[in-house]
Design an enzyme around this catalytic site. Structure first.
Site, PDB file in Angstrom:
ATOM      1  N   TYR A 108       0.849  -1.191   0.000  1.00  0.00           N
ATOM      2  CA  TYR A 108       0.000   0.000   0.000  1.00  0.00           C
ATOM      3  C   TYR A 108       0.884   1.240   0.000  1.00  0.00           C
ATOM      4  O   TYR A 108       1.913   1.293   0.685  1.00  0.00           O
ATOM      5  CB  TYR A 108      -0.895   0.033   1.243  1.00  0.00           C
ATOM      6  CG  TYR A 108      -1.643   1.338   1.405  1.00  0.00           C
ATOM      7  CD1 TYR A 108      -2.902   1.509   0.843  1.00  0.00           C
ATOM      8  CD2 TYR A 108      -1.079   2.414   2.092  1.00  0.00           C
ATOM      9  CE1 TYR A 108      -3.582   2.715   0.957  1.00  0.00           C
ATOM     10  CE2 TYR A 108      -1.752   3.622   2.213  1.00  0.00           C
ATOM     11  CZ  TYR A 108      -3.003   3.763   1.642  1.00  0.00           C
ATOM     12  OH  TYR A 108      -3.659   4.960   1.753  1.00  0.00           O
ATOM     13  N   GLU A 196      -3.678   7.524  -3.771  1.00  0.00           N
ATOM     14  CA  GLU A 196      -3.537   6.194  -3.174  1.00  0.00           C
ATOM     15  C   GLU A 196      -3.290   5.140  -4.241  1.00  0.00           C
ATOM     16  O   GLU A 196      -3.958   5.122  -5.280  1.00  0.00           O
ATOM     17  CB  GLU A 196      -4.815   5.865  -2.393  1.00  0.00           C
ATOM     18  CG  GLU A 196      -4.804   4.540  -1.669  1.00  0.00           C
ATOM     19  CD  GLU A 196      -6.088   4.314  -0.892  1.00  0.00           C
ATOM     20  OE1 GLU A 196      -6.106   4.603   0.320  1.00  0.00           O
ATOM     21  OE2 GLU A 196      -7.085   3.876  -1.495  1.00  0.00           O
TER      22      GLU A 196
END
Length: 251
Positions: A108, A196
């Protein structure tokens, strides 16, 4: 303001963030053409402003253009329900057709503005492919952060620290730092409120790729970015909020 995955990837690619090869398609025929152009197995991904698309049947794999056409015909027009759409779901109008990627690891990477310090915070974790909120709630120690001084920007040493913390050393160190720098540059340049990559993957041939991407933008800064405002998809927004905006009614 939110944008679709394919739009976020196009934006990030301009700042040096590596993304899979692919194009958006608005029909099954178009999806078959894209798959043929890519020349290999593809993923056909519903484009809506919500996560959890795979579990809802909004992501399908296809080995041939004919299979991509069939997958797109099943996805386009469907009422896709995910944990983020609510029970009413969203009608899918487009799909992203992109090359299938063989992955070794899922990580991530994300950037938001920290509410406490007012600084951008770059977050990285080896727990990719799941909602970062779940990771923060259950295993906060798995999220590594760099609070960036806006006056000097994201520094290479901060990238190296995050890379080492997520086991992206060796041959992946330089690409990882470059990717983080590109994500930060896009975040700042476009007045983003969220940038993101989830998951950020290490491929079986040793590359880093943004397998999924999400970008949100500060509505109050859109006047500086007409090119971003043009990406708006009002069909993905609350109709009452859109109507209120058209009437000049602010919350």
């Amino acid at each position: 303001m939110k944008v679709h995955e394919y739009q976020a990837k196009e934006l990030l690619a301009r700042y040096g963030v590596p993304v899979p090869n692919g194009r958006v398609a608005a029909s099954a025929d178009e999806a078959a053409t894209v798959a043929a152009d890519l020349g290999g197995p593809v993923a056909v991904k519903a484009q809506i402003h919500a996560g959890g698309r795979g579990k809802g049947g909004g992501i399908k794999l296809a080995g041939t253009p004919a299979q991509a056409e069939e997958a797109a015909s099943q996805i386009i027009g469907m009422q896709l329900v995910t944990h983020q759409t609510g029970p009413e779901g969203r009608i899918v109008k487009k799909v992203l057709v992109e090359e299938q990627i063989q992955t070794e690891r899922e990580l991530y990477l994300g950037i938001v503005v920290d509410s406490g310090s007012g600084r951008p915070v770059v977050m990285a974790s080896e727990a990719g492919g799941v909602d970062i909120e779940q990771v923060a709630a259950k295993s906060p120690e798995k999220i590594h952060k760099a609070f960036v001084d806006p006056a000097v920007g994201f520094q290479p040493y901060e990238g190296r620290q995050l890379a080492f913390a997520t086991n992206l050393g060796g041959d992946l160190l330089r690409p990882a730092v470059g990717l983080m720098s590109g994500l930060y540059k896009a975040f700042v340049a476009k007045d983003s409120s969220l940038a993101e990559i989830n998951p950020l993957v290490v491929t079986s041939d040793g590359r880093l790729l943004a397998l999924d991407a999400k970008m949100n933008f500060d509505d109050n800064a859109l006047f500086r970015h007409p090119e971003i405002a043009e990406l708006r998809d009002v069909d993905e927004e609350d109709p009452l909020e859109v109507q209120a905006e058209e009437l000049g009614i602010n919350n």
